[in-house]
Design an enzyme around this catalytic site. Structure first.
Site, PDB file in Angstrom:
ATOM      1  CG  ASN A 189      -1.743   1.230   1.368  1.00  0.00           C
ATOM      2  OD1 ASN A 189      -1.776   2.059   0.452  1.00  0.00           O
ATOM      3  ND2 ASN A 189      -2.425   1.382   2.494  1.00  0.00           N
ATOM      4  CE  LYS A 207      -0.265   3.135   4.844  1.00  0.00           C
ATOM      5  NZ  LYS A 207      -0.159   3.235   6.294  1.00  0.00           N
ATOM      6  CG  HIS A 224      -5.927   1.949   5.126  1.00  0.00           C
ATOM      7  ND1 HIS A 224      -5.486   2.841   6.075  1.00  0.00           N
ATOM      8  CD2 HIS A 224      -4.917   1.061   4.942  1.00  0.00           C
ATOM      9  CE1 HIS A 224      -4.250   2.502   6.435  1.00  0.00           C
ATOM     10  NE2 HIS A 224      -3.883   1.425   5.763  1.00  0.00           N
ATOM     11  CD  GLU A 226      -3.044   5.418   6.761  1.00  0.00           C
ATOM     12  OE1 GLU A 226      -3.020   5.485   5.518  1.00  0.00           O
ATOM     13  OE2 GLU A 226      -2.123   4.886   7.422  1.00  0.00           O
ATOM     14  CD  GLU A 244      -3.568  -2.453   7.163  1.00  0.00           C
ATOM     15  OE1 GLU A 244      -2.491  -2.700   6.632  1.00  0.00           O
ATOM     16  OE2 GLU A 244      -4.156  -1.369   7.016  1.00  0.00           O
ATOM     17  N   GLY A 293       2.336   2.242  10.748  1.00  0.00           N
ATOM     18  CA  GLY A 293       3.278   3.347  10.610  1.00  0.00           C
ATOM     19  C   GLY A 293       3.981   3.716  11.907  1.00  0.00           C
ATOM     20  CB  SER A 318       5.094  -1.962  11.809  1.00  0.00           C
ATOM     21  OG  SER A 318       4.700  -0.619  12.067  1.00  0.00           O
TER      22      SER A 318
HETATM   23  P1  13P Z   1       2.966   0.317   7.602  1.00  0.00           P
HETATM   24  O1  13P Z   1       3.450  -0.991   7.023  1.00  0.00           O
HETATM   25  O2  13P Z   1       3.721   1.495   7.107  1.00  0.00           O
HETATM   26  O3  13P Z   1       2.838   0.249   9.085  1.00  0.00           O
HETATM   27  O4  13P Z   1       1.474   0.520   7.039  1.00  0.00           O
HETATM   28  C1  13P Z   1       0.579  -0.511   7.153  1.00  0.00           C
HETATM   29  C2  13P Z   1      -0.646  -0.169   6.377  1.00  0.00           C
HETATM   30  O5  13P Z   1      -1.407   0.701   6.772  1.00  0.00           O
HETATM   31  C3  13P Z   1      -0.878  -0.884   5.125  1.00  0.00           C
HETATM   32  O6  13P Z   1      -2.147  -0.637   4.642  1.00  0.00           O
END
Ligand code: 13P
Length: 257
Positions: A13, A15, A99, A101, A171, A177, A217
């Site tokens: 992803n 982002k 997601h 976010e 997740e 993150g 992560s």
């Molecule tokens: P990270 O791997 O940067 O923690 O992000 C995970 C994520 O949100 C994947 O959709």
């Protein structure tokens, strides 16, 4: 992983990172690092404007391209929206929905997640439905109730055949993150629980065939341990998917499992 019933999926992803002008270099760097015989599906979920250039850059690499969101509407006066039909027309095979976010910054609800997943299925795109608890919810010991509610909400009105075309990504919000990964035991516990929720809602066959990914992560160092868990069928990877070397280590780890 249980490769007998489920194909492992390693999905990046990106982002809101990377530029069109960087996609060719990314693919060129990734190419020699990919295993020759691959038992897992590799996917890159990229920002809309990058879809065309990533599709071109990964041609011949057996890497599928995904999006990160989709409209609940079919077409028409919805300024700024992108429909599932448009994504399918481009050659997009996967799309992340719900997601954390988007839930946190755009108020996305379970009902919207469900509507988006259904639109994607109508156009032959695999929805990667994200669920996961916040740190507060984990500390209150309501992780399972919360995640179960999100899964039920996302699958509302779907029959078993629809669900068998979906992917779930667990997740935990506190692991995204932050560099804080869930332990393999924590991740396995929730992924197994999710499969149990689907078994109760549908049947053993549907539960057995549903890929459940872990995200939060995941990186080159911890991927192998997470992917060795019986109910973790792959990963949804943020930061580490931006680096071809790290992303390829995770793809290789899924291959070796
Ligand atoms: P990270 O791997 O940067 O923690 O992000 C995970 C994520 O949100 C994947 O959709």
């Amino acid at each position: 992983m249980n490769k007998k019933y489920r194909k492992p999926i390693i999905a990046g992803n990106w982002k809101m990172n990377m530029l069109c002008s960087q996609t060719k270099d990314f693919a060129d760097e990734l190419k020699p690092l990919l295993p020759k015989n691959r038992s897992s599906e590799a996917v890159l979920c990229v920002p809309y404007p990058l879809i065309g250039s990533v599709l071109k850059a990964v041609k011949g690499l057996r890497v599928a391209v995904g999006a990160q969101d989709v409209s609940i509407y079919d077409k028409g006066a919805y300024t700024g929206e992108v429909s599932a039909e448009m994504l399918a027309d481009l050659g997009v095979k996967y799309c992340i929905v719900g997601h954390s976010e988007r839930r946190a910054y755009h108020g996305e609800t379970d009902a919207q997640v469900c509507a988006k997943a259904k639109k994607l299925l109508e156009h032959g795109i695999t929805p990667i439905i994200c669920v996961g608890e916040t740190l507060e919810q984990r500390e209150l010991d309501i992780t399972m109730e919360w995640v179960s509610m999100q899964v039920k909400g996302a699958f509302a009105g779907m029959d078993g055949a629809d669900v068998r075309k979906c992917v779930i990504a667990y997740e935990p919000v506190w692991a995204i993150g932050t560099g804080k990964t869930a332990t393999a035991e924590q991740a396995q516990e929730v992924c197994e629980y999710i499969r149990g929720v689907v078994r109760k809602l549908y049947d053993a066959r549907t539960a057995r065939s549903l890929p459940v990914l872990y995200g939060g992560s995941m990186n080159a160092k911890n991927a192998a341990e997470l992917l060795a868990c019986p109910d973790i069928d792959g990963g949804l990877i943020g930061g580490a998917s931006l680096k071809p070397a790290d992303f390829s280590v995770i793809i290789n780890a899924a291959n070796e499992e």
